[in-house]
Design an enzyme around this catalytic site. Structure first.
Site, PDB file in Angstrom:
ATOM      1  N   ASP A  64       0.811  -1.221   0.000  1.00  0.00           N
ATOM      2  CA  ASP A  64       0.000   0.000   0.000  1.00  0.00           C
ATOM      3  C   ASP A  64       0.845   1.272   0.000  1.00  0.00           C
ATOM      4  O   ASP A  64       0.460   2.285  -0.575  1.00  0.00           O
ATOM      5  CB  ASP A  64      -0.992  -0.003   1.168  1.00  0.00           C
ATOM      6  CG  ASP A  64      -0.324  -0.169   2.525  1.00  0.00           C
ATOM      7  OD1 ASP A  64       0.837  -0.599   2.577  1.00  0.00           O
ATOM      8  OD2 ASP A  64      -0.987   0.131   3.543  1.00  0.00           O
ATOM      9  N   HIS A  82       1.295   0.261  10.482  1.00  0.00           N
ATOM     10  CA  HIS A  82       1.618  -1.106  10.092  1.00  0.00           C
ATOM     11  C   HIS A  82       2.989  -1.154   9.408  1.00  0.00           C
ATOM     12  O   HIS A  82       3.480  -0.167   8.881  1.00  0.00           O
ATOM     13  CB  HIS A  82       0.542  -1.670   9.159  1.00  0.00           C
ATOM     14  CG  HIS A  82       0.376  -0.924   7.875  1.00  0.00           C
ATOM     15  ND1 HIS A  82      -0.189   0.328   7.806  1.00  0.00           N
ATOM     16  CD2 HIS A  82       0.707  -1.262   6.600  1.00  0.00           C
ATOM     17  CE1 HIS A  82      -0.202   0.726   6.540  1.00  0.00           C
ATOM     18  NE2 HIS A  82       0.333  -0.202   5.800  1.00  0.00           N
ATOM     19  N   HIS A  83       3.590  -2.307   9.451  1.00  0.00           N
ATOM     20  CA  HIS A  83       4.943  -2.559   8.932  1.00  0.00           C
ATOM     21  C   HIS A  83       6.015  -1.819   9.733  1.00  0.00           C
ATOM     22  O   HIS A  83       7.129  -1.613   9.237  1.00  0.00           O
ATOM     23  CB  HIS A  83       5.077  -2.178   7.449  1.00  0.00           C
ATOM     24  CG  HIS A  83       4.142  -2.917   6.534  1.00  0.00           C
ATOM     25  ND1 HIS A  83       3.516  -4.099   6.880  1.00  0.00           N
ATOM     26  CD2 HIS A  83       3.720  -2.628   5.266  1.00  0.00           C
ATOM     27  CE1 HIS A  83       2.761  -4.508   5.873  1.00  0.00           C
ATOM     28  NE2 HIS A  83       2.864  -3.641   4.893  1.00  0.00           N
ATOM     29  N   ASN A 136      18.553 -34.898  -6.798  1.00  0.00           N
ATOM     30  CA  ASN A 136      19.368 -35.891  -6.090  1.00  0.00           C
ATOM     31  C   ASN A 136      18.901 -36.046  -4.640  1.00  0.00           C
ATOM     32  O   ASN A 136      19.680 -36.404  -3.762  1.00  0.00           O
ATOM     33  CB  ASN A 136      20.864 -35.553  -6.158  1.00  0.00           C
ATOM     34  CG  ASN A 136      21.141 -34.080  -5.930  1.00  0.00           C
ATOM     35  OD1 ASN A 136      20.433 -33.419  -5.167  1.00  0.00           O
ATOM     36  ND2 ASN A 136      22.167 -33.570  -6.575  1.00  0.00           N
ATOM     37  N   GLY A 138      17.887 -34.059  -2.071  1.00  0.00           N
ATOM     38  CA  GLY A 138      18.407 -33.368  -0.900  1.00  0.00           C
ATOM     39  C   GLY A 138      19.620 -32.518  -1.190  1.00  0.00           C
ATOM     40  O   GLY A 138      19.951 -32.234  -2.340  1.00  0.00           O
ATOM     41  N   GLU A 172      26.015 -30.452   0.828  1.00  0.00           N
ATOM     42  CA  GLU A 172      26.130 -30.529   2.284  1.00  0.00           C
ATOM     43  C   GLU A 172      26.455 -31.962   2.724  1.00  0.00           C
ATOM     44  O   GLU A 172      27.194 -32.180   3.698  1.00  0.00           O
ATOM     45  CB  GLU A 172      24.828 -30.068   2.956  1.00  0.00           C
ATOM     46  CG  GLU A 172      24.191 -28.818   2.381  1.00  0.00           C
ATOM     47  CD  GLU A 172      25.024 -27.556   2.556  1.00  0.00           C
ATOM     48  OE1 GLU A 172      26.247 -27.662   2.716  1.00  0.00           O
ATOM     49  OE2 GLU A 172      24.440 -26.462   2.515  1.00  0.00           O
TER      50      GLU A 172
END
Length: 546
Positions: free
Chosen positions: A31, A117-118, A463, A465, A469
């Site tokens: 907004d 707001h915000h 693959n 996942g 890692e």
């Protein structure tokens, strides 16, 4: 718009972005920024690109800037700008120039101390601007009387430093008239005559006593507009040259003196010898990161040789300030052209092609097949992890642009970045390689590709996942697992009309799918490539610093 002064601050800002080559603004409506968005829609040189979220918008602005030279991002105050800040920080780390405009409450609301707001409800309306100050090279809050000059100053700083900038814009200021003429200067860094002359003397002497010379060029050459000067240097004499993975698309990889990718201890031995053992190593725009130097295992001494940075040069550690990258490369091109030296024999390993045999799809087979399918002029985006390091080591046709984020390394970056890159230059076909874990971060922007009529070739590496890692730590750990998605259903579910979708499990199936994608260029191609849990020594090395 005409050359007359723009009527409002918003118009002036959009005009200045257009002067920098920006024709698309990325973001999400809120907004506070809706009235500003009306000015974007009305501007004759601007197109609004609404994305699924602000993070995707900022990644797209980054990819756009890497192709067009500058990018623009528009968010609403607070919630919107904070959603984008990770991507803006990545642009700062990787020297990508763009402007983030956050439109917020009007000044009257600020002065009244209203709970809005915000916000945090504490009447501190500069809080999020202070947060952004840590991840941009210039920032300001616009006010009516000084807005034009502030805009020019902030944009100029972003251009000179090739890094993002931030403007906080109260909504009423956007509609305010511009009360001061703008300074249009956008000049880049200029060389100091005395410093350039001193650098020339030192560089000439260093070249004269060097038996072998090798060039290592990195991504700052691109960010600071020095590609033409680098090309002239490499054409001036028989200079072996290489790049870290972060400078992948700088050089013509078909040049007989192109060595390939340099990755410290994980380089091909012939490449490592010619870089590490050169009598003189010329480093142009090099940033040595753990992820681009084999875990900081480079074997050359950064205190010796010739080093060219964005705004200064070094010869054996002696600093020459005010010698920009472009000027330094231009000097070296002239000096090399005057230097008589026999060609250096090269002993690089041959480039591997896609093997003819079939079988379960391996990652090596995948990278070779995709590299073979790349055409000159394509934009190839490879997400952080096995996709990035797999593709970065394959030779690609001249004119290919290669997008990745090896320093910041935020997974999911490349999908929205490719969106921006293709909008910056629609003549380039997009090719994306992204893992299933990375794609789950930003895949919603597939719908934005469809809305704007873009048809990249997307290879989704399934693959199951976080493979990179798993290589680093926890090969069977639960935290490296992800939800199993029905990937072939995703493009249509996100609004892509008539996509070409395929799931491949063998090399021949992949070849057939890539060929089909090439023969139907008007359709977005989404290829799910199911691979085994392959290891990646480059990824593992990149994650560790000795």
């Amino acid at each position: 718009m005409t050359d007359d002064p723009p009527a409002t601050v918003a118009d002036h800002l959009l005009d200045r972005l257009a002067d920098l080559g920006v024709s698309h603004v990325f973001g999400v409506p809120g907004d506070y920024n809706l009235a500003f968005l009306d000015r974007v829609l009305a501007h004759p040189r601007m197109t609004w690109v609404g994305t699924a979220n602000e993070l995707g918008a900022a990644y797209a602005a980054d990819g756009y800037a890497r192709i067009a030279g500058f990018g623009a991002l528009l968010t609403t105050y607070g919630v919107g700008e904070l959603s984008a800040i990770n991507a803006v920080a990545g642009s700062y780390a990787e020297y990508v120039p763009l402007l983030h405009v956050a439109v917020g409450p009007a000044r009257a609301a600020e002065r009244s101390g209203a709970v809005l707001h915000h916000t945090f409800g504490d009447a501190d309306f500069e809080r999020f601007a202070r947060v952004h100050a840590e991840v941009v090279c210039a920032h300001a809050t616009l006010r009516p009387g000084t807005a034009a000059d502030t805009i020019d100053r902030v944009l100029g700083t972003a251009v000179r430093n090739s890094r993002p900038a931030y403007l906080r814009l109260p909504s009423d200021v956007a509609a305010a008239p511009v009360t001061a003429p703008a300074r249009r200067s956008r000049s880049g860094p200029t060389a100091d005559g005395t410093g350039l002359a001193a650098f020339t003397l030192a560089a000439r002497a260093r070249l004269e006593r060097a038996a072998t010379v090798t060039v290592l060029a990195d991504f700052l050459v691109d960010r600071f507009g020095a590609r033409p000067e680098l090309t002239r240097l490499l054409a001036a004499g028989p200079l072996p040259h290489a790049t870290p993975v972060s400078g992948k698309d700088l050089l013509d990889e078909g040049n007989p003196f192109h060595l390939g990718v340099y990755s410290g201890a994980f380089s091909d031995p012939a490449v490592r010898e010619l870089v590490d053992d050169a009598d003189l190593l010329i480093r142009a725009g090099v940033v040595l990161a753990d992820t681009t130097s084999g875990g900081l295992t480079h074997g050359f001494d950064t205190a010796t040789g010739i080093g060219l940075g964005p705004h200064s040069a070094r010869v054996d550690g002696l600093v020459f300030p005010d010698v920009p990258l472009r000027a330094g490369l231009a000097v070296l091109a002239e000096l090399v052209a005057d230097r008589e030296t026999p060609p250096t024999p090269l002993r690089t390993a041959p480039t591997a092609g896609a093997p003819a045999e079939d079988g379960p799809l391996t990652q090596d087979r995948l990278w070779n097949a995709v590299a073979a399918a790349v055409r000159p002029g394509d934009v190839v985006a490879a997400d952080q992890g096995t996709a990035y390091y797999g593709m970065a080591t394959r030779r690609l046709p001249d004119g290919t642009r290669f997008l990745g984020q090896p320093l910041w390394g935020s997974i999911g970056y490349t999908l929205p970045a490719l969106l921006g890159a293709q909008l910056a230059d629609r003549s380039r076909r997009g090719v994306l390689l992204i893992g299933d874990g990375s794609a789950q971060m930003t895949v919603q922007e597939l719908g934005t590709f469809g809305r704007h009529g873009l048809a990249p070739v997307i290879v989704l590496v399934n693959n199951r996942g976080y493979t990179v890692e798993r290589v680093i730590h926890g090969p069977r750990a639960a935290y490296n697992e992800i939800a199993a998605w029905d990937w072939p259903a995703v493009p249509a579910a996100l609004g892509v009309r008539d996509p070409f979708v395929a799931t491949v499990r063998t090399g021949r199936e992949l070849d057939a799918a890539l060929d089909r994608a090439a023969r139907t260029p008007g359709r977005l191609a989404f290829i799910e490539a199911v691979t085994g849990l392959a290891t990646c020594h480059r990824c593992s090395a990149a994650s560790r610093t000795p």
